[in-house]
Design a protein around this motif. Structure first.
Motif, short mmCIF file in Angstrom:
data_model
loop_
_atom_site.label_atom_id
_atom_site.label_comp_id
_atom_site.label_asym_id
_atom_site.label_seq_id
_atom_site.Cartn_x
_atom_site.Cartn_y
_atom_site.Cartn_z
N ASN A 228 0.83 -1.19 0.00
CA ASN A 228 0.00 0.00 0.00
C ASN A 228 0.87 1.25 0.00
OD1 ASN A 228 -2.24 -1.64 0.16
ND2 ASN A 228 -2.45 -1.44 2.39
N PRO A 229 0.37 2.34 -0.58
CA PRO A 229 1.12 3.60 -0.51
C PRO A 229 0.95 4.26 0.85
CG PRO A 229 -0.97 3.96 -1.60
CD PRO A 229 -0.89 2.48 -1.32
N LEU A 237 -0.15 10.17 -6.27
CA LEU A 237 -0.72 9.38 -7.37
C LEU A 237 -2.04 9.98 -7.84
CD1 LEU A 237 -0.07 5.68 -6.30
CD2 LEU A 237 0.85 6.87 -8.29
N ARG A 238 -2.86 10.42 -6.91
CA ARG A 238 -4.14 11.01 -7.29
C ARG A 238 -3.92 12.25 -8.16
NH1 ARG A 238 -9.00 10.00 -5.45
NH2 ARG A 238 -8.15 8.78 -3.69
N TYR A 239 -2.92 13.05 -7.79
CA TYR A 239 -2.59 14.23 -8.60
C TYR A 239 -2.17 13.80 -10.00
CZ TYR A 239 -0.21 18.49 -10.14
OH TYR A 239 0.19 19.58 -10.86
N PRO A 296 3.25 1.90 -4.30
CA PRO A 296 2.67 2.96 -5.13
C PRO A 296 3.08 4.35 -4.61
CG PRO A 296 1.05 1.26 -4.75
CD PRO A 296 2.22 0.91 -3.89
N GLY A 297 3.45 5.21 -5.54
CA GLY A 297 3.91 6.55 -5.19
C GLY A 297 5.41 6.70 -5.26
N ASP A 298 6.15 5.60 -5.16
CA ASP A 298 7.60 5.66 -5.34
C ASP A 298 7.92 6.09 -6.77
OD1 ASP A 298 8.05 4.84 -2.75
OD2 ASP A 298 8.44 2.75 -3.27
N TYR A 312 5.39 5.08 -9.69
CA TYR A 312 4.93 3.70 -9.67
C TYR A 312 3.47 3.65 -9.23
CZ TYR A 312 4.75 -1.32 -8.87
OH TYR A 312 4.42 -2.64 -8.92
N LEU A 313 2.64 3.01 -10.06
CA LEU A 313 1.21 2.91 -9.80
C LEU A 313 0.85 1.64 -9.05
CD1 LEU A 313 -1.63 4.13 -10.33
CD2 LEU A 313 -1.65 2.88 -12.49
N GLY A 314 1.66 0.58 -9.25
CA GLY A 314 1.37 -0.72 -8.69
C GLY A 314 1.10 -1.71 -9.80
N ASN A 315 1.20 -3.01 -9.47
CA ASN A 315 0.92 -4.07 -10.44
C ASN A 315 1.77 -3.95 -11.70
OD1 ASN A 315 -1.11 -5.26 -8.78
ND2 ASN A 315 -2.57 -3.70 -9.49
N GLY A 316 3.01 -3.50 -11.55
CA GLY A 316 3.91 -3.44 -12.70
C GLY A 316 3.62 -2.30 -13.67
#
Length: 375
Positions: A228-229, A237-239, A296-298, A312-316
């Motif tokens: 999790n972020p 990420l939302r931005y 996520p967020g990195d 990075y969003l997640g899931n590759g």
């Protein structure tokens, strides 16, 4: 040349330059009106883009220097204005002192007055007052002298700071001209390719991106355990998701256009965690994190020179601004050669629960390549 043709050709350039595969030895047919092979043309394009890369990265770094220098000039101007106001007041006080001395009717020193006085107590009181006046006069002269020195020193600093600002502005204009000049050369070179060659290059990019992503995911470099972020990472990420579909523009930091590090730096600034402006500074100054610990967020940094970056969003998958003539989009994490990853908020705790953000249907459309890390 149309934007579509430029996208097709340029995305293929990075696909051919990717570390994930090698170019087949068979040369392509020469372009109409050009006796060079497609591979030779792509070699020229890579060279031009590498030159543009260096100028673009320097441009962004110089822009940050220029911002700091402008702030320093403003600070010195404000301090100089205060010093000049104080100096004006000191000069007025010194003028009053000179007039008082000129108008004085007695040439006797306080000591002689004390010796000649008939009332010693009264003379001592007068001597105390005279001494106090003398000290105040000396302080006035000291303030005037010190104020003149300070104002002169600040004036010299302000002139030097302004000269530095002007030099940085000239340097930035030269870098801007170099980037635009290289991109103009790229467009002229792309105009020599046929529609068939452009189609071939576009298809090659898609195949190689898919191959690179499958190889990377199968390598186990990413952890299979979902992470999790942090709250800040989720806001960043939302931005970034809100910027999907906006055009890439080198040197831009929003709100209407972005380059790659302009997007990442503004996303984290919106999350309340300012980070360096350029991808190279982000790589150099932020905490490095192993790929198997990505959350996520990195930020994922690409190419040996750290000249491209994505969130990075997640899931590759990552959110990135790929290059000129593209739009902000979702891409496979391995669309470009990965250098490593950094974390803007290493001391923060991940959220206990996290619902992935809703993405537009067309968020993954368009080129994934960062053009050999140019932008």
């Amino acid at each position: 040349m149309s934007g579509r043709l430029l996208r097709l050709a340029c995305t293929a350039v990075c696909a051919l330059s990717s570390l994930a595969f090698t170019v087949p030895p068979e040369p392509a047919a020469p372009a109409d009106g050009d006796d060079r092979t497609v591979i030779a043309l792509l070699t020229d394009l890579q060279r031009l883009y590498r030159e543009a890369e260096q100028a673009s990265e320097t441009y962004n770094a110089t822009e940050e220097q220029l911002k700091r220098q402008r702030a320093e000039v403003r600070r010195l101007d404000t301090e100089l204005a205060r010093a000049r106001t104080s100096l004006h007041d000191s000069r007025a006080a010194a003028g009053r002192l000179a007039r008082q001395q000129y108008q004085s009717t007695s040439d006797l020193s306080p000591y002689l007055r004390l010796l000649l006085a008939s009332d010693a107590r009264r003379a001592l009181d007068q001597g105390h007052v005279i001494g106090q006046v003398a000290r105040e006069r000396a302080a006035t002269v000291d303030r005037l002298t010190g104020g003149e020195r300070k104002a002169g020193s600040l004036a010299r600093e302000a002139r030097k700071a302004l000269d530095t600002q002007l030099a940085l502005a000239r340097k930035q204009r030269e870098q801007r001209d170099k980037v635009t000049g290289r991109l103009d050369e790229v467009e002229r070179l792309l105009a020599s390719l046929t529609a068939e060659q452009l189609t071939e290059l576009s298809a090659r990019e898609e195949r190689e991106t898919e191959k690179s992503q499958k190889t990377f995911m199968a390598s186990g470099a990413l952890s299979s355990t979902a992470k999790n972020p942090t709250a800040q990472g989720e806001r960043a990420l939302r931005y970034a998701v809100e910027q999907l579909g906006k055009p890439y523009e080198w040197g831009a930091e929003g709100p209407d256009t972005y380059d790659c590090s302009g997007l990442t730096s503004q996303a984290w600034a919106d999350a309340g965690t300012p980070i360096p402006r350029t991808s190279q500074e982000q790589w150099a100054r932020l905490d490095h994190v192993p790929l198997d610990r990505l959350r996520p967020g990195d930020l994922v940094i690409y190419f040996p020179e750290a000249t491209h970056v994505a969130l990075y969003l997640g899931n590759g998958k990552v959110i990135q601004a790929p290059r000129p003539d593209t739009k902000i989009k979702i891409s496979p994490i391995a669309a470009n050669p990965i250098l490593g990853a950094v974390r803007p908020d290493p001391g923060s705790t991940p959220m206990p629960t996290y619902t992935p953000l809703t993405l537009p249907e067309n968020a993954e459309q368009g080129s994934n390549e960062g053009f050999n890390g140019i932008f």
